[in-house]
Design a protein around this motif. Structure first.
Motif, short mmCIF file in Angstrom:
data_model
loop_
_atom_site.label_atom_id
_atom_site.label_comp_id
_atom_site.label_asym_id
_atom_site.label_seq_id
_atom_site.Cartn_x
_atom_site.Cartn_y
_atom_site.Cartn_z
N SER A 14 0.80 -1.09 -0.38
CA SER A 14 -0.27 -0.19 0.05
C SER A 14 1.05 1.47 0.06
CB SER A 14 -0.90 0.54 1.35
OG SER A 14 -1.47 1.22 1.01
N ALA A 15 0.58 2.20 -1.24
CA ALA A 15 1.44 3.53 -1.05
C ALA A 15 1.66 4.10 0.57
CB ALA A 15 0.58 3.98 -1.94
N PHE A 16 0.75 4.14 1.71
CA PHE A 16 0.36 5.00 2.74
C PHE A 16 0.10 4.05 4.29
CE2 PHE A 16 -1.30 7.08 -0.40
CZ PHE A 16 -0.18 8.40 -0.28
N TYR A 46 -7.17 6.03 1.91
CA TYR A 46 -7.56 7.05 0.68
C TYR A 46 -8.60 7.73 1.13
CZ TYR A 46 -4.05 5.18 -2.45
OH TYR A 46 -3.40 4.41 -3.37
N ASN A 47 -9.23 7.25 2.05
CA ASN A 47 -10.95 7.99 2.77
C ASN A 47 -10.29 9.13 3.86
OD1 ASN A 47 -12.17 6.47 1.81
ND2 ASN A 47 -13.48 5.14 2.52
N ASP A 48 -9.23 8.54 4.21
CA ASP A 48 -8.62 9.91 5.60
C ASP A 48 -7.10 11.04 4.93
OD1 ASP A 48 -10.21 7.74 7.51
OD2 ASP A 48 -8.50 6.50 7.27
N ILE A 49 -6.99 10.79 3.62
CA ILE A 49 -7.00 12.07 2.91
C ILE A 49 -7.57 12.83 2.52
CG2 ILE A 49 -5.02 12.59 0.93
CD1 ILE A 49 -4.41 9.70 1.40
N THR A 50 -6.76 14.35 3.04
CA THR A 50 -7.56 15.95 3.14
C THR A 50 -6.67 17.12 2.54
OG1 THR A 50 -7.57 16.91 4.95
CG2 THR A 50 -9.17 15.60 5.12
N PRO A 51 -7.76 17.85 1.66
CA PRO A 51 -6.06 18.39 0.89
C PRO A 51 -5.26 19.18 2.12
CG PRO A 51 -8.94 19.14 0.58
CD PRO A 51 -8.80 17.78 1.33
N ALA A 87 4.89 12.84 3.99
CA ALA A 87 4.65 12.55 5.77
C ALA A 87 4.64 11.16 6.41
CB ALA A 87 4.20 13.49 7.35
N ILE A 88 3.06 11.07 5.30
CA ILE A 88 2.64 8.93 5.56
C ILE A 88 3.21 8.04 4.19
CG2 ILE A 88 1.10 10.41 6.59
CD1 ILE A 88 -1.13 9.78 4.13
N LEU A 89 3.88 8.42 3.30
CA LEU A 89 4.33 7.11 2.31
C LEU A 89 5.12 6.59 2.54
CD1 LEU A 89 4.19 7.56 -0.58
CD2 LEU A 89 6.60 8.17 -0.26
N ASN A 90 4.54 5.37 2.35
CA ASN A 90 5.47 4.33 2.32
C ASN A 90 6.60 4.04 1.91
OD1 ASN A 90 6.11 1.75 2.68
ND2 ASN A 90 4.23 0.55 2.24
N ASP A 119 7.43 14.33 -1.91
CA ASP A 119 8.65 14.91 -1.61
C ASP A 119 8.85 16.20 -2.39
OD1 ASP A 119 8.82 12.68 0.27
OD2 ASP A 119 10.68 12.02 -0.52
N SER A 120 9.65 17.52 -1.61
CA SER A 120 10.75 18.69 -2.21
C SER A 120 11.28 19.01 -1.74
CB SER A 120 8.58 19.77 -2.87
OG SER A 120 8.51 19.66 -1.14
#
Length: 319
Positions: free
Chosen positions: A129-131, A146-151, A157-160, A296-297
């Motif tokens: 999973s991506a997260f 994905y339901n917990d991801i908001t704008p 910070a949450i990336l796997n 990332d940036s």
């Protein structure tokens, strides 16, 4: 000791080396870390093209009467990074494979207009999973994240970063204009401008129902990457150098993603007998370009060895 070996390799390589006016050159080197939590050791971009047909050098650049040349090929553009980790030093490599074509047209005063069209697959070969490092990509539990991801969510910070899956099909269309200034039929001063669009889509080559993105993922990384670049190349008596600026703008990504990316590159090719071999330093800021790490940036330096895919050579004469 190395110089004679490189010279021998160059002579042998010239027998089958083929030129492409558009595309990133292969390189390998040290890249500084982009985010504090991950320490980079090196990055390699061993880009390779295998042509079914390529008459670019023998056609347009050596026969004044031919004003259109082309190449048809398979392109492999992997991207590999090694991080400072004991168990998994090479993490989430990028695999990119394309079918492609390039066409080059002679304009007035031996300037050139080219375009390239490449379409294929881009993924990192992971199944997680991506997260989440504990869930498998595509499962109900993974999709529920994905339901917990908001704008306001910080995707970085949450990336796997260990096994998160990244996958999409894509098509890239680029145009290039070269303004050449010649001496003894060799372009000794070149202004090159490249621009175009990378489009992420679901069907492989627009037909196959495999390898595409998930509906949730495409909402995060967006469908479009606009690209624009400029390069100046100067050929001197015994060596040449170039300076380049490349920019990319992501369209439609999650708000936490930095849409802009800039690369400022200086290269030198110091060997007269090996014009394709060079050294470079690259300063980058903005979003990352390593599969899912586009979330990332920051800014970083990348420097090492490169191999030019389109070195200057005589415009006429026998090969």
């Amino acid at each position: 000791m190395l110089i004679p070996l490189f010279s021998i390799a160059q002579k042998n390589f010239n027998n089958y080396f083929q030129f492409y006016p558009i595309g990133d050159d292969p390189n390998i080197g040290y890249r500084t870390s982009i985010i504090p939590s991950e320490k980079l050791i090196f990055e390699a971009n061993p880009n390779v093209r295998y042509s079914f047909y390529n008459n670019i050098q023998k056609g347009l650049l050596n026969e004044k009467t031919q004003n259109h040349v082309s190449a048809w090929y398979v392109a492999f553009r992997p991207q590999i990074r090694m991080y400072d980790r004991a168990s998994l030093p090479v993490v989430m490599p990028s695999y990119r494979v394309f079918l492609g074509t390039q066409h080059m047209f002679r304009l007035k005063n031996d300037n050139f207009l080219s375009f390239s069209l490449e379409s294929g697959h881009y993924s990192n070969g992971q199944s997680g999973s991506a997260f989440s490092e504990t869930l498998v990509d595509g499962t109900k539990e993974s999709e529920a994240l994905y339901n917990d991801i908001t704008p306001e969510t910080n995707l970085s910070a949450i990336l796997n970063r260990k096994s998160g899956n990244f996958s999409t099909n894509l098509t890239e269309l680029l145009f290039n204009y070269r303004n050449n200034h010649y001496s003894d039929n060799i372009p000794v001063r070149v202004h090159s401008i490249t621009g175009g669009l990378v489009f992420y889509h679901n069907r492989f080559l627009g037909i196959g129902k495999f390898g595409g993105y998930s509906a949730n993922d495409i909402e995060l990384y967006g469908r479009y990457r606009w690209q624009l670049g400029y390069e100046f190349t100067k050929q001197l008596t015994n060596f040449r150098y170039s300076v380049a600026e490349k920019m990319e703008l992501i369209g439609g990504a999650h708000p936490s993603v930095e849409p802009f990316r800039s690369e400022t590159i200086a290269s030198v090719y110091p060997f007269k007998s090996m014009q394709a071999l060079g050294f470079f330093v690259n300063y980058t800021f903005g979003h990352d370009n390593y599969n899912y790490r586009y979330v990332d940036s920051g800014s970083n330096l990348f420097f090492g060895v490169t191999w030019s895919g389109f070195p200057p050579f005589a415009m006429k004469g026998d090969l």
